[in-house]
Design an enzyme around this catalytic site. Structure first.
Site, PDB file in Angstrom:
ATOM      1  N   CYS A  83       0.861  -1.179   0.000  1.00  0.00           N
ATOM      2  CA  CYS A  83       0.000   0.000   0.000  1.00  0.00           C
ATOM      3  C   CYS A  83       0.900   1.231   0.000  1.00  0.00           C
ATOM      4  O   CYS A  83       1.727   1.397   0.913  1.00  0.00           O
ATOM      5  CB  CYS A  83      -0.864  -0.034   1.264  1.00  0.00           C
ATOM      6  SG  CYS A  83      -1.876   1.429   1.514  1.00  0.00           S
ATOM      7  N   CYS A 196      -1.011   3.699  -6.635  1.00  0.00           N
ATOM      8  CA  CYS A 196      -1.842   3.079  -5.594  1.00  0.00           C
ATOM      9  C   CYS A 196      -2.011   1.634  -6.029  1.00  0.00           C
ATOM     10  O   CYS A 196      -2.271   1.365  -7.219  1.00  0.00           O
ATOM     11  CB  CYS A 196      -3.197   3.788  -5.524  1.00  0.00           C
ATOM     12  SG  CYS A 196      -4.431   2.934  -4.519  1.00  0.00           S
ATOM     13  N   THR A 197      -1.866   0.709  -5.092  1.00  0.00           N
ATOM     14  CA  THR A 197      -1.890  -0.708  -5.488  1.00  0.00           C
ATOM     15  C   THR A 197      -3.271  -1.175  -5.948  1.00  0.00           C
ATOM     16  O   THR A 197      -3.395  -2.231  -6.565  1.00  0.00           O
ATOM     17  CB  THR A 197      -1.381  -1.610  -4.336  1.00  0.00           C
ATOM     18  OG1 THR A 197      -2.127  -1.304  -3.139  1.00  0.00           O
ATOM     19  CG2 THR A 197       0.092  -1.388  -4.087  1.00  0.00           C
TER      20      THR A 197
HETATM   21  N1  DGL Z   1      -3.928   0.538  -1.986  1.00  0.00           N
HETATM   22  C1  DGL Z   1      -3.580   1.700  -1.294  1.00  0.00           C
HETATM   23  C2  DGL Z   1      -2.406   2.455  -1.814  1.00  0.00           C
HETATM   24  O1  DGL Z   1      -1.573   1.869  -2.469  1.00  0.00           O
HETATM   25  C3  DGL Z   1      -4.530   2.372  -0.393  1.00  0.00           C
HETATM   26  C4  DGL Z   1      -5.700   3.016  -0.997  1.00  0.00           C
HETATM   27  C5  DGL Z   1      -6.637   3.588   0.054  1.00  0.00           C
HETATM   28  O2  DGL Z   1      -6.991   2.857   0.984  1.00  0.00           O
HETATM   29  O3  DGL Z   1      -6.983   4.770  -0.077  1.00  0.00           O
HETATM   30  O4  DGL Z   1      -2.264   3.619  -1.577  1.00  0.00           O
END
Ligand code: DGL
Length: 291
Positions: A83, A196-197
């Site tokens: 994340c 963002c993942t």
């Molecule tokens: N998947 C996440 C990232 O890489 C988090 C996204 C979120 O919860 O806002 O930032």
């Protein structure tokens, strides 16, 4: 108040831990599963608190350290904070707390985009927490600015909830994403970094649009590089990504255990659709004092 934790060295057969606010980290898991198919994985999704991207730095820090503490207690031999938002606000602290376990964090793949750009203009689509965080801004200062590359930062708070909902088509978020692509093209952006993942799950949609509308944009993300980094840290020399894995034959028991702080049947169905091999789905709400 946190104190440094140590444990006896986990065996080689110990699992690799992954953590994300939701299902986004599965995009990283898919690269890991491809490059390291014989490993076992424990994934923790803090679905009770997703999205993280619009939360305060203090909240992200607290939630992340709690999840890392839990993965550590499960005996993981390596932990991936899959994340960008969590890495931006808690990677350094997690590494300090658990010095005996390698912890890999995510930072948007801006460096390869800067090295490849012809137009000297790249865009980073990420959460607010990531765009404001130290890790990305360090790459802008150290890599993009010396290369005279303009970095356009962009966020849309609707993207993560849309992906968590299974990316329903004909949704206004899908339309505004297409609009963003056209806008980037008009600005002269030739590389778009998915910071963002969660976002690699819509990469095929973007690539279809790019081909259809002949936009000169290359979309990049960090998934493959993170899997290579994990492989390197584990000292696994023989890449196994060329093997086609028949999970039913080679892995009779699920190699991915997916825990979520808030679980329901639609989440389970979404995880199964994204992962496409057997997954053990479990509910695990972490108490405030886990860390
Ligand atoms: N998947 C996440 C990232 O890489 C988090 C996204 C979120 O919860 O806002 O930032």
């Amino acid at each position: 108040m946190f104190v440094v934790k140590t444990q006896s060295t986990p065996p080689l057969t110990a699992p690799i831990g992954l953590f994300d606010s939701g299902i986004g980290g599965l995009s990283v898991y898919l690269h890991l599963a491809q490059q390291l198919p014989h490993e076992h994985y424990i994934y923790y999704a803090d679905t009770q608190n997703v999205p993280y991207g619009t939360r305060s730095s203090e909240e992200i820090y607290r939630f992340t350290l709690r999840a890392v503490a839990w993965l550590y207690q499960q005996g993981c031999k390596l932990i991936v904070i899959a994340c960008n938002s969590a890495s931006a606000h808690a990677l350094e602290a997690a590494r300090e707390l658990y010095p005996d376990v390698p912890i890999v964090g995510l930072v948007p793949a801006l460096k390869p985009a800067v090295l490849a750009t012809q137009s000297k203009h790249v865009a980073v689509l990420a959460t607010q927490a990531t765009l404001n965080g130290k890790l990305l801004n360090q790459v802008i200062t150290d890599i993009a600015e010396p290369a005279n590359t303009v970095v356009t930062k962009c966020f849309d708070s609707q993207l993560v909830p849309w992906i968590e909902a299974g990316m329903p088509p004909h949704h206004e978020t899908a339309y505004s994403l297409s609009e963003k692509m056209r806008h980037f093209h008009q600005l002269g952006v030739d590389h778009l970094v998915l910071g963002c993942t969660h976002y690699p799950f819509f990469k095929p949609l973007l690539e279809t649009q790019i081909a259809r509308e002949q936009l000169n944009i290359t979309v990049v993300d960090s998934g493959a590089a993170i899997a290579s980094r994990v492989q390197q840290l584990l000292g696994i020399k023989q890449a196994t990504s060329t093997h086609t894995v028949d999970y039913s034959q080679q892995h009779p028991t699920p190699k991915l255990k997916f825990y979520a702080s808030q679980y329901d049947a639609s989440l389970g169905a979404l995880v199964q659709t994204l992962v496409q091999h057997p997954v053990e789905l479990l509910n695990e709400t972490l108490s405030q004092d886990t860390a």
